[in-house]
Design an enzyme around this catalytic site. Structure first.
Site, short mmCIF file in Angstrom:
data_model
loop_
_atom_site.label_atom_id
_atom_site.label_comp_id
_atom_site.label_asym_id
_atom_site.label_seq_id
_atom_site.Cartn_x
_atom_site.Cartn_y
_atom_site.Cartn_z
N THR A 193 0.82 -1.22 0.00
CA THR A 193 0.00 0.00 0.00
C THR A 193 0.85 1.26 0.00
O THR A 193 1.96 1.28 0.55
CB THR A 193 -0.89 0.02 1.25
N TYR A 243 -2.00 0.13 9.79
CA TYR A 243 -2.22 -0.59 8.52
C TYR A 243 -0.96 -0.51 7.65
O TYR A 243 -0.43 -1.53 7.19
CB TYR A 243 -3.45 0.00 7.79
#
Ligand code: UDP
Length: 328
Positions: A118, A142
């Site tokens: 990501t 995350y």
């Protein structure tokens, strides 16, 4: 040689679109998914094994049965805000369980892996377009979990002679133009589907999380990338590994930033309808701007996004969600 590819999380949004394209390209996706956030209706192009990725016996059995030539890993939790509120859920699943999964793969000689990472590994950008040399300073758990997995895959590669293609996604959106599958997450937290829900009356309004960022209109800027373009990169990525080429890490974005307000305006424009909008506070862990340079993916895979306008990204989501909620 068989053309089976193991796909964890293949019942989810990105995984299912990749499975459809794999099938179109002559591969058979073998999906392992515990259906905690995915949909069994999204698994249409190969078998579904309903199991956890950390279930070593289930993974070993399916490798012995299908002998996959490579694996792709989409099974992870993906909500930035939730990761700040509940980091343990993220570290357990995205790091501990994923490591067990990759361990089972190498133990069973599946050594080509495509991994979903990501843009959140970069944190707050220090350059306009983020390239892969940008420092890694994630501002939420995350992003941290994905960065840890990147390191784990590098260490595995050194120790076990495995190979990886790691893709750092920017903001995935869009839907299959044939509307067989589409942008749905459970629970839904993503901007574009939520704006569409406000448009179609499934929620009262869309809340803008912060309007005091250092951006042109004060709302967060993100680089939205169509899921069909992501899927194409994954097929190119796995073929890169199967051709015996080197491990690599690449951004996948379209190179243009759109603000939250611009997204809402485009959905209004293409639908010709008003959308109720409310102002909210900033969401924990959100950088103001994230825009990709995807030059490396162009250089290595000859990949570049084909669907670049926000209109072309939101239109299929509008159509898909209307269809999906009529049935569900
Ligand atoms: N966002 C928003 N309202 C919402 C959901 C998201 O304003 O109801 C904003 C969010 O703060 C971020 C952008 O929309 O700046 C994209 O968020 P999303 O959750 O879609 O993806 P992320 O950037 O977290 O991967």
């Amino acid at each position: 040689m068989n053309k089976n590819i193991l796909v964890s999380g293949g019942a989810g949004f990105i995984g299912s679109h990749v499975c459809k394209l794999l099938n179109q390209k002559g591969y058979t996706p073998i999906v392992i998914d515990n259906l905690s956030t995915g949909y069994k209706e999204f698994v249409k192009w190969g078998p579904l094994i309903k199991a956890d990725i950390q279930d070593k016996k289930a993974v070993k059995d399916l490798i012995q049965k299908y002998e996959p030539i490579a694996a792709m890993n989409f099974a992870s939790y993906i909500n930035v805000g939730e990761s700040v509120q509940n980091p343990s859920k993220y570290y357990v699943n995205n790091v501990a369980n994923s490591t067990i999964f990759f361990e089972t793969l190498v133990e069973n000689n599946v050594k080509n892996v495509v991994f979903s990472s990501t843009a959140a590994v970069y944190g707050n950008p220090i350059q306009d377009k983020i390239d892969e040399s940008h420092p890694y300073l994630p501002v939420n758990p995350y992003g941290q979990t994905k960065l840890m997995m990147e390191q784990i895959l590098k260490d595995f590669s050194t120790a076990y002679n495995s190979k990886y293609v790691i893709f750092r996604y920017f903001n995935a959106t869009g839907s299959d133009p044939e509307l067989e599958i589409g942008e749905s997450h459970y629970p839904e937290t993503h901007l574009i589907p939520l704006v569409v829900d406000a448009l179609q009356g499934r929620r009262e309004s869309i809340t803008v999380f912060g309007d005091d960022y250092d951006t042109a209109d004060g709302t967060c800027v993100r680089d939205y990338i169509h899921v069909l373009d992501l899927a194409e990169a994954h097929v190119l990525g796995v073929e890169h590994l199967l051709a015996g080429k080197d491990s690599c890490i690449m951004n996948l974005g379209n190179g243009n930033g759109f603000s939250v307000s611009e997204v809402i305006d485009v959905v209004k424009k293409v639908s010709g309808k008003e959308i109720p909008v409310t102002s909210g506070s900033r969401r924990d862990g959100d950088p103001g701007t994230l825009v990709a340079s995807s030059k490396l993916a162009k250089d290595i895979l000859n990949w570049s996004p084909k669907i670049t306008s926000l209109e072309d990204m939101v239109n299929p989501v509008i159509q898909w969600r209307e269809k999906w909620f009529r049935k569900n």
